[in-house]
Write a protein that holds these residues in place. Structure first.
Motif, PDB file in Angstrom:
ATOM      1  N   ASN A 164       2.812  10.789  -5.311  1.00  0.00           N
ATOM      2  CA  ASN A 164       3.924  11.721  -4.991  1.00  0.00           C
ATOM      3  C   ASN A 164       4.176  12.648  -6.277  1.00  0.00           C
ATOM      4  OD1 ASN A 164       6.441  12.351  -4.386  1.00  0.00           O
ATOM      5  ND2 ASN A 164       7.269  10.392  -4.149  1.00  0.00           N
ATOM      6  N   PRO A 165       4.401  13.834  -6.162  1.00  0.00           N
ATOM      7  CA  PRO A 165       4.572  14.725  -7.185  1.00  0.00           C
ATOM      8  C   PRO A 165       5.860  14.325  -8.151  1.00  0.00           C
ATOM      9  CG  PRO A 165       5.144  15.670  -5.117  1.00  0.00           C
ATOM     10  CD  PRO A 165       4.702  14.385  -4.672  1.00  0.00           C
ATOM     11  N   ASP A 166       6.950  13.399  -7.636  1.00  0.00           N
ATOM     12  CA  ASP A 166       8.063  13.207  -8.095  1.00  0.00           C
ATOM     13  C   ASP A 166       7.959  12.263  -9.184  1.00  0.00           C
ATOM     14  OD1 ASP A 166       9.547  14.914  -6.503  1.00  0.00           O
ATOM     15  OD2 ASP A 166       9.995  13.304  -5.085  1.00  0.00           O
ATOM     16  N   VAL A 167       6.799  11.559  -9.251  1.00  0.00           N
ATOM     17  CA  VAL A 167       6.378  10.510 -10.274  1.00  0.00           C
ATOM     18  C   VAL A 167       5.517  10.981 -11.297  1.00  0.00           C
ATOM     19  CG1 VAL A 167       5.760   8.276 -10.604  1.00  0.00           C
ATOM     20  CG2 VAL A 167       6.661   8.841  -8.605  1.00  0.00           C
TER      21      VAL A 167
ATOM     22  N   LEU B   1       0.898  -1.367   0.107  1.00  0.00           N
ATOM     23  CA  LEU B   1      -0.111   0.126   0.068  1.00  0.00           C
ATOM     24  C   LEU B   1       0.755   1.208  -0.075  1.00  0.00           C
ATOM     25  CD1 LEU B   1      -2.871  -1.053   2.499  1.00  0.00           C
ATOM     26  CD2 LEU B   1      -3.060  -0.587  -0.013  1.00  0.00           C
ATOM     27  N   TYR B   2       1.929   1.391   0.659  1.00  0.00           N
ATOM     28  CA  TYR B   2       2.917   2.549   0.752  1.00  0.00           C
ATOM     29  C   TYR B   2       3.660   2.573  -0.493  1.00  0.00           C
ATOM     30  CZ  TYR B   2       6.666   5.600   2.246  1.00  0.00           C
ATOM     31  OH  TYR B   2       7.281   6.749   2.240  1.00  0.00           O
ATOM     32  N   VAL B   3       3.788   1.660  -1.432  1.00  0.00           N
ATOM     33  CA  VAL B   3       4.493   1.585  -2.782  1.00  0.00           C
ATOM     34  C   VAL B   3       3.581   2.143  -3.411  1.00  0.00           C
ATOM     35  CG1 VAL B   3       5.400   0.316  -4.620  1.00  0.00           C
ATOM     36  CG2 VAL B   3       6.266   0.110  -2.245  1.00  0.00           C
ATOM     37  N   MET B   4       2.256   1.720  -3.545  1.00  0.00           N
ATOM     38  CA  MET B   4       1.187   2.316  -4.336  1.00  0.00           C
ATOM     39  C   MET B   4       0.820   3.755  -4.157  1.00  0.00           C
ATOM     40  SD  MET B   4      -2.484   0.418  -5.015  1.00  0.00           S
ATOM     41  CE  MET B   4      -3.199   0.978  -3.251  1.00  0.00           C
ATOM     42  N   ARG B   5       0.798   4.176  -2.656  1.00  0.00           N
ATOM     43  CA  ARG B   5       0.615   5.603  -2.373  1.00  0.00           C
ATOM     44  C   ARG B   5       1.785   6.440  -3.065  1.00  0.00           C
ATOM     45  NH1 ARG B   5       2.817   9.273   0.473  1.00  0.00           N
ATOM     46  NH2 ARG B   5       1.576  10.785   1.354  1.00  0.00           N
ATOM     47  N   MET B   6       2.937   5.965  -2.967  1.00  0.00           N
ATOM     48  CA  MET B   6       4.471   6.632  -3.599  1.00  0.00           C
ATOM     49  C   MET B   6       4.058   6.848  -4.927  1.00  0.00           C
ATOM     50  SD  MET B   6       5.807   7.745  -1.047  1.00  0.00           S
ATOM     51  CE  MET B   6       7.294   8.418  -1.700  1.00  0.00           C
ATOM     52  N   ALA B   7       3.574   5.754  -5.599  1.00  0.00           N
ATOM     53  CA  ALA B   7       3.706   5.778  -7.087  1.00  0.00           C
ATOM     54  C   ALA B   7       2.331   6.482  -7.689  1.00  0.00           C
ATOM     55  CB  ALA B   7       3.280   4.298  -7.791  1.00  0.00           C
ATOM     56  N   LEU B   8       1.207   6.704  -6.909  1.00  0.00           N
ATOM     57  CA  LEU B   8       0.299   7.517  -7.584  1.00  0.00           C
ATOM     58  C   LEU B   8       0.068   8.833  -7.070  1.00  0.00           C
ATOM     59  CD1 LEU B   8      -2.593   4.775  -6.865  1.00  0.00           C
ATOM     60  CD2 LEU B   8      -1.612   5.245  -9.225  1.00  0.00           C
TER      61      LEU B   8
ATOM     62  N   ASN C 160       2.152  25.663   0.133  1.00  0.00           N
ATOM     63  CA  ASN C 160       1.482  25.274   1.303  1.00  0.00           C
ATOM     64  C   ASN C 160       0.692  23.882   1.080  1.00  0.00           C
ATOM     65  OD1 ASN C 160      -0.273  26.153  -0.605  1.00  0.00           O
ATOM     66  ND2 ASN C 160      -1.444  27.432   0.494  1.00  0.00           N
ATOM     67  N   GLU C 161       1.053  23.170   0.142  1.00  0.00           N
ATOM     68  CA  GLU C 161       0.805  21.862  -0.063  1.00  0.00           C
ATOM     69  C   GLU C 161       1.531  20.856   0.378  1.00  0.00           C
ATOM     70  OE1 GLU C 161      -0.451  20.694  -4.087  1.00  0.00           O
ATOM     71  OE2 GLU C 161      -0.833  22.965  -4.625  1.00  0.00           O
ATOM     72  N   GLN C 162       1.356  20.100   1.272  1.00  0.00           N
ATOM     73  CA  GLN C 162       1.864  18.798   1.784  1.00  0.00           C
ATOM     74  C   GLN C 162       1.749  17.471   0.915  1.00  0.00           C
ATOM     75  OE1 GLN C 162       0.524  17.534   5.779  1.00  0.00           O
ATOM     76  NE2 GLN C 162       2.124  16.060   5.684  1.00  0.00           N
ATOM     77  N   TYR C 163       2.990  17.059   0.620  1.00  0.00           N
ATOM     78  CA  TYR C 163       3.105  15.837  -0.071  1.00  0.00           C
ATOM     79  C   TYR C 163       3.882  14.857   0.738  1.00  0.00           C
ATOM     80  CZ  TYR C 163       7.647  17.304  -1.619  1.00  0.00           C
ATOM     81  OH  TYR C 163       8.871  17.871  -1.857  1.00  0.00           O
TER      82      TYR C 163
ATOM     83  N   PRO D 258       3.973  17.353 -17.842  1.00  0.00           N
ATOM     84  CA  PRO D 258       5.407  16.773 -17.804  1.00  0.00           C
ATOM     85  C   PRO D 258       6.139  17.085 -16.400  1.00  0.00           C
ATOM     86  CG  PRO D 258       5.428  18.762 -19.207  1.00  0.00           C
ATOM     87  CD  PRO D 258       4.019  18.156 -18.801  1.00  0.00           C
ATOM     88  N   GLU D 259       5.842  18.025 -15.894  1.00  0.00           N
ATOM     89  CA  GLU D 259       6.667  18.583 -14.679  1.00  0.00           C
ATOM     90  C   GLU D 259       5.659  18.827 -13.431  1.00  0.00           C
ATOM     91  OE1 GLU D 259       9.207  21.422 -15.823  1.00  0.00           O
ATOM     92  OE2 GLU D 259      10.555  20.065 -16.801  1.00  0.00           O
ATOM     93  N   PRO D 260       5.098  17.581 -12.812  1.00  0.00           N
ATOM     94  CA  PRO D 260       3.943  17.947 -11.950  1.00  0.00           C
ATOM     95  C   PRO D 260       4.568  18.835 -10.588  1.00  0.00           C
ATOM     96  CG  PRO D 260       4.505  15.583 -11.906  1.00  0.00           C
ATOM     97  CD  PRO D 260       5.108  16.183 -12.823  1.00  0.00           C
ATOM     98  N   TRP D 261       5.827  18.540 -10.279  1.00  0.00           N
ATOM     99  CA  TRP D 261       6.390  19.156  -9.176  1.00  0.00           C
ATOM    100  C   TRP D 261       6.579  20.629  -9.339  1.00  0.00           C
ATOM    101  CZ3 TRP D 261       8.681  15.460 -12.268  1.00  0.00           C
ATOM    102  CH2 TRP D 261       9.651  16.277 -13.379  1.00  0.00           C
ATOM    103  N   ASN D 262       6.365  21.078 -10.427  1.00  0.00           N
ATOM    104  CA  ASN D 262       6.433  22.878 -10.527  1.00  0.00           C
ATOM    105  C   ASN D 262       5.121  23.071 -10.272  1.00  0.00           C
ATOM    106  OD1 ASN D 262       9.197  22.944 -11.146  1.00  0.00           O
ATOM    107  ND2 ASN D 262       8.797  22.678 -13.539  1.00  0.00           N
ATOM    108  N   LYS D 263       3.837  22.578 -10.285  1.00  0.00           N
ATOM    109  CA  LYS D 263       2.614  23.032 -10.174  1.00  0.00           C
ATOM    110  C   LYS D 263       2.250  22.880  -8.677  1.00  0.00           C
ATOM    111  CE  LYS D 263       0.848  22.264 -14.567  1.00  0.00           C
ATOM    112  NZ  LYS D 263      -0.072  21.906 -15.494  1.00  0.00           N
ATOM    113  N   LEU D 264       3.009  22.480  -7.729  1.00  0.00           N
ATOM    114  CA  LEU D 264       2.874  22.282  -6.177  1.00  0.00           C
ATOM    115  C   LEU D 264       3.055  23.703  -5.609  1.00  0.00           C
ATOM    116  CD1 LEU D 264       4.682  19.130  -4.974  1.00  0.00           C
ATOM    117  CD2 LEU D 264       2.082  19.618  -5.222  1.00  0.00           C
TER     118      LEU D 264
END
Length: 82
Positions: A40-43, A31-38, A60-63, A51-57
């Motif tokens: 996480n903004p790094d994936v 379940l933790y690996v599935m949470r990280m894959a779905l 004040n967003e907790q990931y 293409p770069e979801p980490w730039n749209k965070l």
């Protein structure tokens, strides 16, 4: 394989807690690996639309799964927009 585990549990009841904890640990890890894959903004699964979801965070967003002593709602943006 499940039949073998049940047979061993019937012969040796003291193995039941071992099977329960190993099953719970494996389920928790999956379940933790599935949470990280779905979530996480790094994936990035969608390279065309985002293409770069980490730039749209926002700042004040907790990931992170768990953060100690950080209130993300009070953080301000310190860097430029990309």
């Amino acid at each position: 394989m499940l039949r073998q585990i049940i047979g061993q549990a019937k012969k040796h009841p003291s193995l039941i807690p071992l099977f329960v904890f190993i099953g719970a640990g494996g389920t928790g890890a999956a379940l933790y690996v599935m949470r990280m894959a779905l979530f996480n903004p790094d994936v990035s699964w969608d390279k065309k639309n985002n293409p770069e979801p980490w730039n749209k965070l926002g700042p004040n967003e907790q990931y992170k799964f768990y953060s100690v002593n950080v209130d993300y709602s009070k953080l301000k943006k310190e860097g430029p927009d990309f």
